[in-house]
Structure formats: C-alpha cells, structure tokens
Scaffold this motif. Structure first.
Motif, short mmCIF file in Angstrom:
data_model
loop_
_atom_site.label_atom_id
_atom_site.label_comp_id
_atom_site.label_asym_id
_atom_site.label_seq_id
_atom_site.Cartn_x
_atom_site.Cartn_y
_atom_site.Cartn_z
N UNK A 96 -1.05 -5.13 -5.04
CA UNK A 96 -0.99 -3.69 -4.80
C UNK A 96 -2.37 -3.17 -4.45
N UNK A 97 -2.44 -2.42 -3.35
CA UNK A 97 -3.71 -1.86 -2.88
C UNK A 97 -3.79 -0.39 -3.29
N UNK A 98 -4.87 -0.04 -3.97
CA UNK A 98 -5.09 1.36 -4.35
C UNK A 98 -6.03 1.99 -3.33
N UNK A 99 -5.57 3.07 -2.73
CA UNK A 99 -6.32 3.70 -1.65
C UNK A 99 -7.72 4.11 -2.10
N UNK A 100 -8.70 3.73 -1.30
CA UNK A 100 -10.09 4.05 -1.57
C UNK A 100 -10.69 4.60 -0.27
N UNK A 101 -10.97 5.90 -0.26
CA UNK A 101 -11.40 6.55 0.98
C UNK A 101 -12.70 5.97 1.51
N UNK A 102 -13.62 5.61 0.62
CA UNK A 102 -14.90 5.06 1.08
C UNK A 102 -14.71 3.70 1.77
N UNK A 103 -13.85 2.87 1.21
CA UNK A 103 -13.56 1.58 1.85
C UNK A 103 -12.85 1.79 3.18
N UNK A 104 -11.91 2.75 3.18
CA UNK A 104 -11.19 3.07 4.42
C UNK A 104 -12.16 3.54 5.49
N UNK A 105 -13.09 4.38 5.08
CA UNK A 105 -14.06 4.93 6.02
C UNK A 105 -14.94 3.83 6.62
N UNK A 106 -15.27 2.84 5.81
CA UNK A 106 -16.10 1.74 6.32
C UNK A 106 -15.35 0.95 7.39
N UNK A 107 -14.06 0.76 7.19
CA UNK A 107 -13.26 0.07 8.21
C UNK A 107 -13.17 0.93 9.47
N UNK A 108 -12.88 2.23 9.26
CA UNK A 108 -12.82 3.17 10.39
C UNK A 108 -14.10 3.12 11.22
N UNK B 57 0.84 -1.20 0.00
CA UNK B 57 0.00 0.00 0.00
C UNK B 57 0.87 1.24 0.00
N UNK B 58 0.24 2.41 -0.11
CA UNK B 58 0.99 3.65 -0.36
C UNK B 58 1.58 4.30 0.89
N UNK B 59 1.44 3.70 2.04
CA UNK B 59 2.02 4.26 3.26
C UNK B 59 1.06 5.16 4.02
N UNK B 60 -0.09 5.48 3.43
CA UNK B 60 -1.05 6.36 4.10
C UNK B 60 -1.95 5.56 5.04
N UNK B 61 -2.54 6.25 6.00
CA UNK B 61 -3.47 5.59 6.91
C UNK B 61 -4.71 5.11 6.15
N UNK B 62 -5.20 5.93 5.22
CA UNK B 62 -6.33 5.50 4.39
C UNK B 62 -5.97 4.27 3.57
N UNK B 63 -4.73 4.24 3.08
CA UNK B 63 -4.27 3.09 2.30
C UNK B 63 -4.23 1.82 3.14
N UNK B 64 -3.78 1.97 4.37
CA UNK B 64 -3.75 0.82 5.28
C UNK B 64 -5.16 0.30 5.55
N UNK B 65 -6.10 1.22 5.83
CA UNK B 65 -7.47 0.80 6.10
C UNK B 65 -8.11 0.16 4.87
N UNK B 66 -7.76 0.66 3.68
CA UNK B 66 -8.25 0.04 2.44
C UNK B 66 -7.75 -1.40 2.34
N UNK B 67 -6.48 -1.62 2.69
CA UNK B 67 -5.90 -2.97 2.67
C UNK B 67 -6.66 -3.89 3.62
N UNK B 68 -7.01 -3.37 4.79
CA UNK B 68 -7.77 -4.17 5.76
C UNK B 68 -9.14 -4.53 5.18
N UNK B 69 -9.79 -3.56 4.53
CA UNK B 69 -11.11 -3.80 3.92
C UNK B 69 -11.02 -4.93 2.89
N UNK B 70 -10.03 -4.84 2.01
CA UNK B 70 -9.89 -5.83 0.94
C UNK B 70 -9.53 -7.20 1.51
N UNK B 71 -8.72 -7.22 2.56
CA UNK B 71 -8.37 -8.49 3.21
C UNK B 71 -9.61 -9.19 3.74
#
Length: 259
Positions: free
Chosen positions: A50-62, A10-24
């Motif tokens: 490779x995980x592409x950051x998706x704010x909506x997916x990140x937000x759902x995990x958050x 992932x890209x190193x961002x917090x949103x990117x990390x949360x996106x990775x969790x969503x996809x996992x």
C-alpha cells in the motif's frame, strides 16, 4: 536472485500515482502493476504494497519528468486523466523508458507504450477543447451560471483556466455528473466542489423556479435540486487533491490552472 514481484495499491489520486512511481524507483522494486485501492486486486502471484500519498515525493517525480521533457509531463498527466484501465502501469513503463533515455530525442517513439501514451494524451487534449467549445451555461436566479457535463475523460482540471479567463466577471459552476464533482468560480478563485445530489431526480411535470425567465427549457434533472434554495448553501467546498495537484501546476506555464 530475482526480486519478488509487487503490486502497488494507491489511493487513486495523481499525487498517489506519482508517489508509487517514486517508491518503485527508490526501492528498485519489481513492480508488476499499480492499482487503485477501490479495484478488486488482481495479481495472485505478487505481494501487494500500500502506497501512502506523499506530496513531496510526488513533486520530485513531477519535476524529474518535467525537467526531462515538458511534452512528457503533459503526456503523463493527460493520459492519467483518461482513466483508461491499466493506465498506471503503462505510465510507469513510459516513465521508466523516459528516464532511461539519455535525452528526450533518444526516446523510442516507435515503442508501443510511448506511442500509445502520446495518442491517449492527444485524445484527452481533444476532449478538453471540445468541452471548452461546447459547455452551455444556464443562469440560475442566484446569478450563478451552471452547466453539467459528462465528458469521456476527466478533463475538469484542464478546463478551469479557460473558463476563468473567459468568464472572469461571472460566477459559474461546471459539474461533471459522471465523476460527481465540479469546479466553482466565485469571482476570485476556482474551487473543486462536491454536491449532495441525492435529492436530484427527474421531474418532467414541474418547471423549475430557480432559473431566470426564458431559461425554463433547462434540463429538468436539476429542477428539484435548485428549487427554493441558494446553490452556495449546497456547495461542499471539499478540495479533491486527487483531481488537481495544485502545488505544482504553477510550474506548467501553458497549462497553468488557478485553483
């Protein structure tokens, strides 16, 4: 049949990390590691995705973590900002355990990962308070209060509210020299800024002309950078979304950041 193991990049961002969790979770993937894309990839026996950051997916995990436990989402964000090596996979394991528990009280606090994340978050919290207490501003001739810091953890996103409230009637800039970005308050809002510091060098012989009278004891490191220029013209107001997931900090009333 066991699924192939995967390493998420992932890209190193917090949103990117949360996106990775969503996809996992979505793919029910056998994730063996989550790594920043600037790391030398380890894991010879697992395929990478490779995980592409998706704010909506990140937000759902958050929201999912926050709804489970306000304390847990604080732990996750604070521990992420610790920049500890391997923190992503530890946090992924922590989130898995959290989501599997029937209630927050069912989370096993004797579990090594749960305990470690909690302790790490507390360390980041202490560093946040330390920075809030010990940041020392110097006034430039542009009437901007400037401070440079080098905290153990990436706490700039956590301290902006404190300084915005405390110095609401002054322009200020706090710059993290280790992570090469800062927060700038322009009397209306706090912005993430990056500065072109290529011209900065140590100048031990010439006193800076940029600071107000009586401030000449300021660190000479910045003297050439500020000399004969307005800081505003040097500020690149490029928002670093990896540092502050601004879209949903508003949901954290206690830790709310104005960005």
């Amino acid at each position: 049949m066991m699924k192939n193991s995967k390493t998420f990049i992932y890209d190193g961002s917090f949103n990117g990390f949360l996106t990775a969790v969503f996809i996992a979770f979505e793919e029910k993937a056998n994730v063996t590691d989550i790594q920043k894309n600037d790391q030398g990839q380890n894991g010879l026996f697992s395929e990478t995705e490779t995980i592409f950051t998706n704010v909506e997916k990140a937000k759902r995990v958050w929201n999912g973590i926050r709804n489970k436990s306000y304390n847990a989402i604080t732990n996750v964000y604070f521990a992420f900002l610790s920049e500890t090596e391997g923190i992503e996979y530890m946090l992924y394991s922590y989130i898995q355990k959290l989501m599997a528990a029937k209630g927050y009280k069912q989370v096993d606090f004797s579990d090594e990962t749960v305990l470690y994340i909690s302790q790490l978050a507390r360390k980041v919290g202490r560093e946040k308070h330390r920075m809030e207490a010990f940041v020392h501003f110097q006034l430039t001739k542009d009437d901007i209060y400037f401070a440079n810091i080098e905290p153990d953890f990436d706490v700039l996103p956590l301290i902006s509210k404190h300084f915005r409230n405390r110095y609401a009637d002054q322009q200020w800039l706090i710059y993290d020299v280790k992570r090469k970005y800062g927060i700038f308050y322009d009397l209306e809002r706090v912005e993430i800024v990056s500065l072109n510091l290529s011209e900065v060098h140590f100048n031990r012989t010439q006193k800076s002309s940029v600071f107000s009278d009586g401030e000449y004891d300021y660190q000479e490191l910045w003297s050439n950078y500020f000399k004969s220029t307005h800081i505003k013209s040097r500020i690149n107001r490029k928002l670093h979304t990896q540092h502050i997931p601004k879209r949903y900090w508003k949901y954290l009333s206690e830790k709310k950041e104005a960005v």
